[in-house]
Scaffold this motif. Structure first.
Motif, PDB file in Angstrom:
ATOM      1  N   ALA A   1      62.530  61.325  18.008  1.00  0.00           N
ATOM      2  CA  ALA A   1      61.371  62.199  17.808  1.00  0.00           C
ATOM      3  C   ALA A   1      61.470  63.462  18.667  1.00  0.00           C
ATOM      4  N   ASP A   2      61.762  64.589  18.044  1.00  0.00           N
ATOM      5  CA  ASP A   2      61.838  65.847  18.791  1.00  0.00           C
ATOM      6  C   ASP A   2      61.380  67.048  17.971  1.00  0.00           C
ATOM      7  N   GLU A   3      60.738  66.791  16.834  1.00  0.00           N
ATOM      8  CA  GLU A   3      60.211  67.865  16.003  1.00  0.00           C
ATOM      9  C   GLU A   3      58.882  67.433  15.414  1.00  0.00           C
ATOM     10  N   GLU A   4      58.256  68.294  14.653  1.00  0.00           N
ATOM     11  CA  GLU A   4      56.980  67.970  14.024  1.00  0.00           C
ATOM     12  C   GLU A   4      57.193  66.876  12.978  1.00  0.00           C
ATOM     13  N   TYR A   5      56.291  65.891  12.980  1.00  0.00           N
ATOM     14  CA  TYR A   5      56.454  64.780  12.048  1.00  0.00           C
ATOM     15  C   TYR A   5      56.161  65.206  10.612  1.00  0.00           C
ATOM     16  N   SER A   6      56.966  64.715   9.686  1.00  0.00           N
ATOM     17  CA  SER A   6      56.712  64.841   8.250  1.00  0.00           C
ATOM     18  C   SER A   6      57.387  63.679   7.552  1.00  0.00           C
ATOM     19  N   LEU A   7      56.957  63.392   6.334  1.00  0.00           N
ATOM     20  CA  LEU A   7      57.546  62.293   5.572  1.00  0.00           C
ATOM     21  C   LEU A   7      59.017  62.542   5.260  1.00  0.00           C
ATOM     22  N   ASP A   8      59.455  63.806   5.355  1.00  0.00           N
ATOM     23  CA  ASP A   8      60.863  64.107   5.099  1.00  0.00           C
ATOM     24  C   ASP A   8      61.782  63.442   6.125  1.00  0.00           C
ATOM     25  N   LEU A   9      61.239  63.062   7.278  1.00  0.00           N
ATOM     26  CA  LEU A   9      62.042  62.367   8.275  1.00  0.00           C
ATOM     27  C   LEU A   9      62.469  60.985   7.788  1.00  0.00           C
ATOM     28  N   LEU A  10      61.816  60.518   6.718  1.00  0.00           N
ATOM     29  CA  LEU A  10      62.146  59.206   6.157  1.00  0.00           C
ATOM     30  C   LEU A  10      63.157  59.301   5.019  1.00  0.00           C
ATOM     31  N   ASN A  11      63.722  60.472   4.807  1.00  0.00           N
ATOM     32  CA  ASN A  11      64.659  60.657   3.691  1.00  0.00           C
ATOM     33  C   ASN A  11      65.856  59.710   3.759  1.00  0.00           C
ATOM     34  N   GLY A  12      66.233  59.318   4.955  1.00  0.00           N
ATOM     35  CA  GLY A  12      67.371  58.410   5.112  1.00  0.00           C
ATOM     36  C   GLY A  12      67.097  57.000   4.613  1.00  0.00           C
ATOM     37  N   CYS A  13      65.832  56.708   4.338  1.00  0.00           N
ATOM     38  CA  CYS A  13      65.443  55.392   3.791  1.00  0.00           C
ATOM     39  C   CYS A  13      64.464  55.636   2.643  1.00  0.00           C
ATOM     40  N   PRO A  14      64.978  55.967   1.463  1.00  0.00           N
ATOM     41  CA  PRO A  14      64.117  56.343   0.328  1.00  0.00           C
ATOM     42  C   PRO A  14      63.048  55.315  -0.021  1.00  0.00           C
ATOM     43  N   ASP A  15      63.374  54.028   0.111  1.00  0.00           N
ATOM     44  CA  ASP A  15      62.387  52.991  -0.231  1.00  0.00           C
ATOM     45  C   ASP A  15      61.186  53.036   0.707  1.00  0.00           C
ATOM     46  N   LEU A  16      61.457  53.207   2.003  1.00  0.00           N
ATOM     47  CA  LEU A  16      60.360  53.301   2.956  1.00  0.00           C
ATOM     48  C   LEU A  16      59.554  54.568   2.720  1.00  0.00           C
ATOM     49  N   LYS A  17      60.226  55.661   2.433  1.00  0.00           N
ATOM     50  CA  LYS A  17      59.525  56.921   2.180  1.00  0.00           C
ATOM     51  C   LYS A  17      58.591  56.784   0.976  1.00  0.00           C
ATOM     52  N   LYS A  18      59.083  56.127  -0.074  1.00  0.00           N
ATOM     53  CA  LYS A  18      58.257  55.962  -1.262  1.00  0.00           C
ATOM     54  C   LYS A  18      57.019  55.129  -0.962  1.00  0.00           C
ATOM     55  N   VAL A  19      57.188  54.060  -0.188  1.00  0.00           N
ATOM     56  CA  VAL A  19      56.044  53.227   0.201  1.00  0.00           C
ATOM     57  C   VAL A  19      55.050  54.054   1.018  1.00  0.00           C
ATOM     58  N   ALA A  20      55.557  54.834   1.986  1.00  0.00           N
ATOM     59  CA  ALA A  20      54.687  55.670   2.824  1.00  0.00           C
ATOM     60  C   ALA A  20      53.939  56.688   1.977  1.00  0.00           C
ATOM     61  N   GLU A  21      54.608  57.253   0.987  1.00  0.00           N
ATOM     62  CA  GLU A  21      53.956  58.229   0.101  1.00  0.00           C
ATOM     63  C   GLU A  21      52.870  57.568  -0.742  1.00  0.00           C
ATOM     64  N   GLU A  22      53.165  56.373  -1.260  1.00  0.00           N
ATOM     65  CA  GLU A  22      52.193  55.675  -2.104  1.00  0.00           C
ATOM     66  C   GLU A  22      50.973  55.206  -1.312  1.00  0.00           C
ATOM     67  N   GLU A  23      51.161  54.952  -0.008  1.00  0.00           N
ATOM     68  CA  GLU A  23      50.062  54.480   0.829  1.00  0.00           C
ATOM     69  C   GLU A  23      49.365  55.615   1.580  1.00  0.00           C
ATOM     70  N   ALA A  24      49.842  56.848   1.406  1.00  0.00           N
ATOM     71  CA  ALA A  24      49.327  57.980   2.192  1.00  0.00           C
ATOM     72  C   ALA A  24      47.841  58.226   1.970  1.00  0.00           C
ATOM     73  N   TRP A  25      47.329  57.918   0.785  1.00  0.00           N
ATOM     74  CA  TRP A  25      45.918  58.172   0.504  1.00  0.00           C
ATOM     75  C   TRP A  25      44.984  57.372   1.405  1.00  0.00           C
ATOM     76  N   LYS A  26      45.495  56.287   1.993  1.00  0.00           N
ATOM     77  CA  LYS A  26      44.663  55.458   2.862  1.00  0.00           C
ATOM     78  C   LYS A  26      44.450  56.089   4.243  1.00  0.00           C
ATOM     79  N   GLU A  27      45.148  57.203   4.522  1.00  0.00           N
ATOM     80  CA  GLU A  27      44.926  57.882   5.803  1.00  0.00           C
ATOM     81  C   GLU A  27      43.497  58.385   5.923  1.00  0.00           C
ATOM     82  N   ASP A  28      42.849  58.601   4.779  1.00  0.00           N
ATOM     83  CA  ASP A  28      41.458  59.029   4.771  1.00  0.00           C
ATOM     84  C   ASP A  28      40.581  57.794   4.969  1.00  0.00           C
ATOM     85  N   SER A  29      40.032  57.650   6.178  1.00  0.00           N
ATOM     86  CA  SER A  29      39.255  56.452   6.506  1.00  0.00           C
ATOM     87  C   SER A  29      38.018  56.291   5.634  1.00  0.00           C
TER      88      SER A  29
END
Length: 284
Positions: free
Chosen positions: A30-58
């Motif tokens: 971790a040495d830059e601003e966080y974004s989902l693009d940091l998960l590009n090395g694991c496409p399956d995890l990135k897809k799960v994170a993208e699909e669950e992103a709407w839950k960030e809104d409490s």
């Protein structure tokens, strides 16, 4: 253990691979601003994170167990730990992944305890514990995970079709459910997540056990360290492919059968294996 289990490869095990990538390649770097693009090395995890992103809104009610926590922990790695600490934690994490060698305290392999992370940053340790606990308790139940990797019941059914003894290997007394029965036995965290959270979703650390062993006897006990006396223990790897060379000797000394108790029974063990040199071995 009286006998080892045979490990099975199953899609559900992939979640641990994704989280190991997250820890090693994202959080510890971790040495830059966080974004989902940091998960590009694991496409399956990135897809799960993208699909669950709407839950960030409490305000939308469902709990966010993935997307939000990943970014929060990333920021804590960046702000709470310096470059050297992140590098050392990454190295220690890598050394902790071979569970068989960790359990026998082999040279160059070491367990990763919650207390180690706590010594670096209590708030980071707290957030990591919450995240890893939720992986087993809640993330495995998410529709997006079940669709991709299957369910615990799917894994259990495949598991007991290969491990066919039908007896709990920890006590050798109680039976365990077959794949034809409803539900499944509890999965014991051999290294308890209360002390070793990063193993919570590692299926080489998850072993089906009978109710008595899981919920009455073992509980949160560590198989590799006696916290009362501060002494290391060597534990049998639940999925070892090596035969156990251990003789268990039971002596019963009873003069009056009406006055029978546990004090009249002694149990010792001996063997030619490397375990013989140890003063204490965990026999759970």
């Amino acid at each position: 253990m009286l006998f080892p289990y045979k490990f099975i490869e199953h899609n559900i095990c992939r979640l641990n691979d994704w989280i190991e990538f997250l820890f090693i390649e994202v959080w510890c770097k971790a040495d830059e601003e966080y974004s989902l693009d940091l998960l590009n090395g694991c496409p399956d995890l990135k897809k799960v994170a993208e699909e669950e992103a709407w839950k960030e809104d409490s305000s939308k009610k469902p709990n966010d167990y993935i997307t939000g926590p990943i970014s929060v922990i990333y920021d804590l790695f960046k702000t709470e730990l310096d470059v050297k600490q992140r590098k050392n934690l990454r190295k220690k994490f890598r050394k902790s992944r071979n569970l068989e060698k960790v359990l026998s305290h082999s040279k160059y392999y070491d367990v990763l305890e919650n207390t180690y992370i706590e010594s670096l940053s209590p708030i980071l340790a707290k957030k990591l514990y919450e995240f890893y606990s939720n992986l087993f308790d809640n993330v495995l139940k998410l529709a997006v995970i079940k669709d991709k990797n299957g369910t615990l019941k799917n894994h259990y059914d495949a598991f007991v079709k290969i491990n066919t003894t039908g007896i709990c290997p920890f006590c050798g007394i109680n039976t365990i459910r077959s794949y034809e029965m409803a539900g499944h036995e509890a999965y014991d965290h051999f290294l308890p997540k209360e002390k070793y959270a990063t193993y919570s979703i590692n299926f080489k650390n998850l072993v089906p056990t009978c109710h008595d062993c899981n919920s009455i006897h073992k509980l949160r006990r560590s198989p590799i360290f006696d916290f009362k006396v501060g002494q290391n223990l060597r534990a049998f790897y639940p999925y070892s492919q090596n035969a156990l060379d251990i003789d268990i000797i039971c002596n019963v000394n009873i003069k009056n059968y009406k006055d029978y108790g546990h004090r009249h029974i002694t149990i010792n063990f001996k063997g030619k294996s490397r375990f013989e040199q140890d003063k204490k071995i965990c026999l759970i």
